[in-house]
Design a protein around this motif. Structure first.
Motif, PDB file in Angstrom:
ATOM      1  N   VAL A 309      64.386 124.369  28.929  1.00  0.00           N
ATOM      2  CA  VAL A 309      64.423 122.989  29.424  1.00  0.00           C
ATOM      3  C   VAL A 309      63.421 122.841  30.566  1.00  0.00           C
ATOM      4  N   GLN A 310      62.561 121.845  30.454  1.00  0.00           N
ATOM      5  CA  GLN A 310      61.530 121.621  31.464  1.00  0.00           C
ATOM      6  C   GLN A 310      61.904 120.511  32.442  1.00  0.00           C
ATOM      7  N   ALA A 311      62.530 119.454  31.940  1.00  0.00           N
ATOM      8  CA  ALA A 311      62.856 118.305  32.795  1.00  0.00           C
ATOM      9  C   ALA A 311      64.010 117.540  32.173  1.00  0.00           C
ATOM     10  N   ALA A 312      64.659 116.739  32.997  1.00  0.00           N
ATOM     11  CA  ALA A 312      65.717 115.843  32.534  1.00  0.00           C
ATOM     12  C   ALA A 312      65.206 114.410  32.613  1.00  0.00           C
ATOM     13  N   ILE A 313      65.524 113.615  31.597  1.00  0.00           N
ATOM     14  CA  ILE A 313      65.107 112.219  31.538  1.00  0.00           C
ATOM     15  C   ILE A 313      66.351 111.369  31.349  1.00  0.00           C
ATOM     16  N   ILE A 314      66.564 110.431  32.251  1.00  0.00           N
ATOM     17  CA  ILE A 314      67.711 109.531  32.176  1.00  0.00           C
ATOM     18  C   ILE A 314      67.184 108.129  31.904  1.00  0.00           C
ATOM     19  N   ARG A 315      67.558 107.574  30.757  1.00  0.00           N
ATOM     20  CA  ARG A 315      67.111 106.240  30.355  1.00  0.00           C
ATOM     21  C   ARG A 315      68.257 105.248  30.441  1.00  0.00           C
ATOM     22  N   THR A 316      67.908 104.018  30.772  1.00  0.00           N
ATOM     23  CA  THR A 316      68.896 102.942  30.811  1.00  0.00           C
ATOM     24  C   THR A 316      68.137 101.614  30.784  1.00  0.00           C
ATOM     25  N   LEU A 328      70.933 110.443  28.414  1.00  0.00           N
ATOM     26  CA  LEU A 328      70.386 111.670  28.985  1.00  0.00           C
ATOM     27  C   LEU A 328      69.602 112.429  27.928  1.00  0.00           C
ATOM     28  N   LYS A 329      68.361 112.781  28.272  1.00  0.00           N
ATOM     29  CA  LYS A 329      67.514 113.587  27.407  1.00  0.00           C
ATOM     30  C   LYS A 329      67.002 114.797  28.184  1.00  0.00           C
ATOM     31  N   PHE A 330      66.655 115.840  27.440  1.00  0.00           N
ATOM     32  CA  PHE A 330      66.019 117.006  28.031  1.00  0.00           C
ATOM     33  C   PHE A 330      64.646 117.193  27.399  1.00  0.00           C
ATOM     34  N   GLN A 331      63.652 117.324  28.248  1.00  0.00           N
ATOM     35  CA  GLN A 331      62.314 117.659  27.762  1.00  0.00           C
ATOM     36  C   GLN A 331      62.232 119.170  27.652  1.00  0.00           C
ATOM     37  N   SER A 332      61.916 119.647  26.460  1.00  0.00           N
ATOM     38  CA  SER A 332      61.994 121.074  26.194  1.00  0.00           C
ATOM     39  C   SER A 332      60.729 121.562  25.514  1.00  0.00           C
ATOM     40  N   LEU A 333      60.513 122.866  25.605  1.00  0.00           N
ATOM     41  CA  LEU A 333      59.397 123.484  24.895  1.00  0.00           C
ATOM     42  C   LEU A 333      59.649 123.539  23.398  1.00  0.00           C
ATOM     43  N   ALA A 334      60.915 123.533  23.000  1.00  0.00           N
ATOM     44  CA  ALA A 334      61.256 123.614  21.585  1.00  0.00           C
ATOM     45  C   ALA A 334      61.410 122.220  21.009  1.00  0.00           C
ATOM     46  N   GLY A 477      51.285 117.273  34.681  1.00  0.00           N
ATOM     47  CA  GLY A 477      51.370 117.930  33.386  1.00  0.00           C
ATOM     48  C   GLY A 477      52.555 118.869  33.322  1.00  0.00           C
ATOM     49  N   VAL A 478      53.346 118.726  32.257  1.00  0.00           N
ATOM     50  CA  VAL A 478      54.537 119.548  32.054  1.00  0.00           C
ATOM     51  C   VAL A 478      54.462 120.159  30.663  1.00  0.00           C
ATOM     52  N   ALA A 479      54.794 121.419  30.542  1.00  0.00           N
ATOM     53  CA  ALA A 479      54.787 122.077  29.237  1.00  0.00           C
ATOM     54  C   ALA A 479      55.767 121.368  28.308  1.00  0.00           C
ATOM     55  N   GLY A 480      55.289 121.011  27.122  1.00  0.00           N
ATOM     56  CA  GLY A 480      56.135 120.300  26.173  1.00  0.00           C
ATOM     57  C   GLY A 480      56.159 118.810  26.386  1.00  0.00           C
ATOM     58  N   GLY A 481      55.411 118.298  27.377  1.00  0.00           N
ATOM     59  CA  GLY A 481      55.395 116.869  27.645  1.00  0.00           C
ATOM     60  C   GLY A 481      54.483 116.117  26.696  1.00  0.00           C
ATOM     61  N   SER A 482      54.552 114.806  26.769  1.00  0.00           N
ATOM     62  CA  SER A 482      53.751 113.956  25.903  1.00  0.00           C
ATOM     63  C   SER A 482      52.357 113.784  26.483  1.00  0.00           C
ATOM     64  N   SER A 483      51.345 113.976  25.630  1.00  0.00           N
ATOM     65  CA  SER A 483      49.970 113.736  26.059  1.00  0.00           C
ATOM     66  C   SER A 483      49.625 112.257  25.997  1.00  0.00           C
ATOM     67  N   ILE A 484      50.390 111.476  25.232  1.00  0.00           N
ATOM     68  CA  ILE A 484      50.148 110.038  25.110  1.00  0.00           C
ATOM     69  C   ILE A 484      50.739 109.292  26.297  1.00  0.00           C
ATOM     70  N   ALA A 485      51.945 109.652  26.694  1.00  0.00           N
ATOM     71  CA  ALA A 485      52.604 109.001  27.823  1.00  0.00           C
ATOM     72  C   ALA A 485      53.059 110.063  28.822  1.00  0.00           C
ATOM     73  N   PRO A 486      52.136 110.659  29.583  1.00  0.00           N
ATOM     74  CA  PRO A 486      52.507 111.708  30.538  1.00  0.00           C
ATOM     75  C   PRO A 486      53.225 111.129  31.753  1.00  0.00           C
TER      76      PRO A 486
END
Length: 505
Positions: A309-316, A328-334, A477-486
């Motif tokens: 797990v690289q980061a936590a994303i909370i959307r609302t 709640l989402k997790f940004q992950s390498l997998a 820049g985060v490993a596993g992150g989006s290159s379109i919407a960083p």
């Protein structure tokens, strides 16, 4: 199930791989499943042959259908007979290919995730698809479709235990309690799924109908998609011309509300199909991670290792947040079976439910007294001016050369300016010793919680409009992150951008 033609050669390969297990075939029912899938994709072709080439001749169409079926089933069976797999002591080996034979080896220690997927028919037959993901950037790197569910679960457990350095006990006294027999870490019943669907407004139903109409355009009258034909047709209808202005306005309002209703229904159906039976468990056996099961027609069962797990994303959103619901989402390498790296951990959860999930990770939840910093007001007024200039140009161009009614496009400037201002008020950031917090968006609100040790790169950029105001954007820049919407912190003074980069790196 072992094939007779694989006895000598494949067993010799198995011995070289350090295992006496022979190469095996996929389940024979996979021939039926793949044939049905291919036939479904060719239904449109059969319809085209019926209406065009065969001039609605049922006999010729039936004969062509039988030929197509025979070709599909025959080729599928031939491909099945040339696909074998083996689980050795340290790797997965897959042999495939008709003319060009491919012998693929996937070492256990390179496999980052093993996921199981069951479509509706596969679930009824007790079969599953096993996918291996190594994080090489090309999605899953191997697939076994289809195996018995028990075999798929056994393969997943073997690989996870190997990667965690554990040896699975086979006795009943020492066997771990299955995840599904323990209370879940988070789960959603039908009521919770309905609530999530109400907040996932979507026009996907209209998009599907539009796609079907485009593919079957030979059955649709000419000019069906031309709005000018509809305007001319409606203005010539006596029933419409005889209506009062109030009735016409009421009809337009009813059409708008019908469109909104379709959007809500589409969102609910889409959410129900994707999130049905959602359950999140803490997988303690093997590599510690979150095990997620969900899906109505396609059941996916995957484990996301916590250490990846690289980061936590909370959307609302403004309405969702008012009622206390978050995603709640997790940004992950997998990546998950769909290829996404943002894994849903709790699609519709309360703050306390998210907190209990975050406690299982190294990520610390948002402190209640944390002070956020706002970005420069140029973030909104500069974008508002650019958007207004574009709307003005479109309105004048269409009003002069198409129809004066297009001058009404100018009214779009007011909601655009308002939304830009609200987005600026919500775009904030905060930095502690361990984590970076970034808020963005007003309608689609997003809070990203990023541990500083997970930061890969920090870039400071300035556009031509930034130089006069001495502003800059910071891209993290985060490993596993989006290159379109960083992940970005936009429109802050250059000195603050440099200080932020120094603290992050």
């Amino acid at each position: 199930m072992t094939g007779p033609d694989e006895v000598t050669g494949d067993n010799r390969d198995a011995a070289e791989a350090g295992s006496t297990a022979p190469f095996e075939y996929l389940h024979p029912l996979s021939i039926v499943l793949k044939s049905l899938s291919t036939i479904g994709r060719n239904i449109v072709l059969i319809g085209i042959l019926y209406f065009s080439l065969f001039d609605r001749n049922i006999g010729y169409t039936a004969l062509a259908t039988l030929v197509i079926l025979a070709i599909i089933v025959g080729m599928t069976a031939l491909v099945w007979s040339r696909f074998t797999w083996q689980i050795s002591n340290k790797e997965v080996r897959i042999k495939s290919g008709l003319l060009n034979r491919n012998n693929r080896s996937i070492p256990f220690d390179r496999i980052q995730d093993v996921s199981l997927e069951q479509k509706l028919v596969s679930r009824l037959l007790g079969l599953t698809t096993v996918r291996f993901e190594t994080g090489s950037g090309g999605g899953e790197d191997g697939e076994l479709n289809a195996l018995k569910l028990a075999d798929g679960e056994a393969i997943r457990d073997i690989i996870r235990d190997y990667n965690s350095g554990q040896v699975r006990e086979t006795t009943a006294e020492t066997a771990p309690v299955p995840d599904l027999e323990r209370p879940p870490l988070f789960a959603m019943d039908n009521r919770r799924i309905l609530i999530a669907g109400l907040f996932n407004f979507s026009f996907i139903l209209l998009a599907i109908l539009g796609t079907i109409a485009q593919n079957l355009d030979f059955l649709i009258p000419e000019g069906f998609f031309d709005p000018r034909n509809w305007i001319e047709t409606l203005t010539e209808q006596e029933a419409i011309n005889g209506l009062s202005m109030a009735a016409r306005v009421g009809g337009v309002v009813a059409a708008i509300f019908s469109l909104i209703a379709v959007g809500f229904v589409s969102g609910i159906v889409r959410t129900y199909v994707r999130e049905y039976g959602f359950r999140l468990d803490l997988a303690d056996t093997g590599t510690r991670g979150f095990r997620r099961r969900r899906g109505l027609f396609t059941l996916t069962d995957m484990v996301m290792p916590i250490h990846r797990v690289q980061a936590a994303i909370i959307r609302t959103g403004p309405i969702r947040e008012k009622f206390g619901w978050y995603h709640l989402k997790f940004q992950s390498l997998a990546g998950d079976p769909s290829g996404e790296t943002d894994h849903s951990a709790a699609p519709c959860a309360r703050p306390e439910e998210m907190a209990s999930i975050l406690e299982e990770t190294p990520i610390v939840d948002l402190p209640p007294d944390l002070e956020f910093q706002k970005v420069n007001p140029a973030f909104w007024w500069r974008n508002a001016l650019l958007a207004s200039a574009l709307i003005l140009a479109v309105a004048i161009g269409n009003g002069l050369f198409v129809h004066p009614g297009f001058y009404a496009i100018l009214l779009l400037a007011f909601p655009v300016i308002t939304l830009t201002f609200l987005n600026w008020r919500k775009h904030q950031y905060a930095l502690t010793e361990e984590q970076l917090f970034v808020r963005s968006g007003w309608w689609r609100r997003r809070l990203t919680i990023l541990p500083v040790r997970r930061v890969q790169t920090v870039d400071i950029s300035q556009s031509p409009l930034d130089h006069p105001l001495d502003l800059a954007d910071v891209t993290i820049g985060v490993a596993g992150g989006s290159s379109i919407a960083p992940l970005k912190v936009q429109a802050i003074p250059v000195t603050m951008a440099q200080a932020l980069r120094a603290r992050l790196i």
